[in-house]
Enzyme design. Structure first.
Site, mmCIF file in Angstrom:
data_model
loop_
_atom_site.group_PDB
_atom_site.id
_atom_site.type_symbol
_atom_site.label_atom_id
_atom_site.label_comp_id
_atom_site.label_asym_id
_atom_site.label_seq_id
_atom_site.Cartn_x
_atom_site.Cartn_y
_atom_site.Cartn_z
ATOM 1 N N GLU A 290 0.877 -26.258 -48.939
ATOM 2 C CA GLU A 290 1.717 -25.628 -49.972
ATOM 3 C C GLU A 290 1.147 -24.270 -50.389
ATOM 4 O O GLU A 290 1.892 -23.320 -50.615
ATOM 5 C CB GLU A 290 1.852 -26.539 -51.193
ATOM 6 C CG GLU A 290 2.580 -27.863 -50.931
ATOM 7 C CD GLU A 290 3.988 -27.660 -50.391
ATOM 8 O OE1 GLU A 290 4.672 -26.727 -50.850
ATOM 9 O OE2 GLU A 290 4.405 -28.421 -49.507
ATOM 10 N N ASP B 194 1.189 -24.446 -42.000
ATOM 11 C CA ASP B 194 0.299 -25.403 -41.337
ATOM 12 C C ASP B 194 -0.953 -24.683 -40.825
ATOM 13 O O ASP B 194 -2.069 -25.180 -40.983
ATOM 14 C CB ASP B 194 1.003 -26.064 -40.140
ATOM 15 C CG ASP B 194 1.905 -27.219 -40.575
ATOM 16 O OD1 ASP B 194 1.833 -27.620 -41.751
ATOM 17 O OD2 ASP B 194 2.690 -27.709 -39.730
HETATM 18 ZN ZN LIG Z 1 6.087 -26.670 -46.043
#
Ligand SMILES: [Zn+2]
Length: 401
Positions: free
Chosen positions: A266, A347
């Site tokens: 996040e 990511d």
């Molecule tokens: Zn995401």
């Protein structure tokens, strides 16, 4: 419009067939991590939701036809124009339509929550809570919607030919305000937010935030379990009013290391400016659409073509919002593509600042818990999915470890 509807039905049909076709075996990459029973539950859950979505799409298209060419809006116009005028007439028109569509949507949302979600063990909501939520949403919608729509109608009336620009300014300002007040004023109406308790999870998260130089105005746990067993984590607010929120359901299921990795993902969205990009994109899009409406508002073919015998600002606004989704639909694969690129970037950022192996484990658990399918139809996924298929995400993360 028929084309849009046709494509949507075709994509859903493909998706149902594809997921059903891959129901018998867990994909090789996941065979070690996800049991067959969970994979089959995910397939059945995906198919059930997709079928319900098909019916909703058909009903919505029927409603759109009934309102425009079927004369529904013309009928409402006669009803209200005989009794009201000016802004009061506009508000009556807009709120009658909102009420009609909310009433039509009600049985579908009941079905989704109390039949589909309940059948797969995700629903934690009582009918009483459902009704309370509905009442709160309706009151909030009135309290915020009435003054906002009245202001828009007023601006359209008094600002002359450039009204669309003034409406846009007002709309953009209102949205920024909403983003700012949402975490402290609106979200607590529906959920309880408690500061996260001291412990390993909290100290790991604080260490991560320090490492990344990130300041927030608090770590909170939300009682998501009140409504559903699906888990999540998110950021809300902006500027000094940023909060990090974890669903209690997520904290229960993941280890501290996995939670740290999810938060790092996040934070990646935040650091890569995905959130700001999305807001700028939304504002640019609404400016373009309002400008377009500014060009259409005086063209009589726009009203007549949609089966409406009169011409005024409220009707223009209504027709425009009814037909806009038909034209934005072709843009959805592009937006989904952009969103999937952002997920890969987040990511990769997470893999730099936390353990990629933890993120992989967290993703597998979340897929299993949420009964998300591992085998979406590739074309359906390319069109709609805001997140890349699990196999692709995990393969990329593995390459980074
Ligand atoms: Zn995401």
């Amino acid at each position: 419009m028929t084309l849009t509807l046709g494509i949507r039905l075709w994509l859903s049909w493909r998706h149902i067939r594809y997921v059903g076709g891959h129901r018998a075996t867990v994909p090789a990459d996941f065979a070690m991590r996800i049991p067959l029973a969970a994979h089959q539950k995910a397939a059945d859950y995906t198919i059930a939701r997709c079928r319900a979505g098909l019916v909703t799409t058909l009903v919505d298209s029927g409603l759109l036809l009934a309102l425009t060419l079927g004369g529904g809006i013309a009928w409402l116009h006669e009803l209200w124009s005989a009794r009201l005028d000016g802004i009061a007439y506009g508000l009556a028109m807009i709120f009658s339509l909102l009420l009609i569509s909310a009433l039509i949507d009600l049985p579908f949302s009941l079905y989704r929550q109390f039949v589909i979600e309940a059948r797969y063990g995700f629903n934690r909501m009582t009918l009483a809570l459902f009704c309370v939520d509905l009442a709160k949403q309706a009151l909030l919608g009135l309290a915020i919607g009435l003054p906002v729509i009245a202001t828009v109608l007023w601006l359209m009336q008094v600002m002359g030919a450039d009204w669309w620009f003034w409406v846009w300014l007002f709309w953009a300002g209102f949205n920024l305000l909403l983003l700012f007040i949402y975490p402290t004023w609106i979200a607590p109406l529906f959920n309880k937010f408690t500061p996260m308790a001291e412990g390993e999870t909290r100290s790991r998260i604080e260490a991560l935030l320090d490492r990344c130089g990130f300041r927030s105005s608090g770590l909170f746990v939300m009682d998501g379990s009140k409504r559903s067993s699906h888990g999540n984590a998110y950021f809300t607010g902006f500027g000094n009013n940023k909060r990090i929120v974890f669903f209690d359901t997520l904290l229960e299921r993941l280890t501290p290391g996995e939670i740290e990795a999810v938060l790092a993902h996040e934070l990646g969205h935040f650091r890569k400016k995905h959130i700001v990009q999305r807001i700028v994109f939304m504002f640019a899009g609404s400016l373009a659409f309002l400008w377009l409406l500014g060009q259409l508002i005086d063209s009589s073919w726009f009203y007549a073509g949609l089966g409406v015998p009169a011409q005024n600002t409220a009707l223009a606004l209504i027709l425009f919002f009814l037909v806009v989704p038909v034209f934005t639909f072709p843009l959805s694969p592009l937006l989904s593509q952009l969103s999937r690129r952002h997920e890969f970037e987040a990511d990769a950022w997470a893999a730099e600042h936390a353990a990629a192996a933890d993120l992989i484990r967290a993703l597998v658990k979340l897929y299993e818990d949420n009964a998300a399918t591992l085998t979406p139809d590739p074309l359906y996924s390319a069109f709609y999915d805001s997140h890349p298929p699990a196999a692709q995400r995990i393969a990329r993360l593995q390459a980074l470890t």
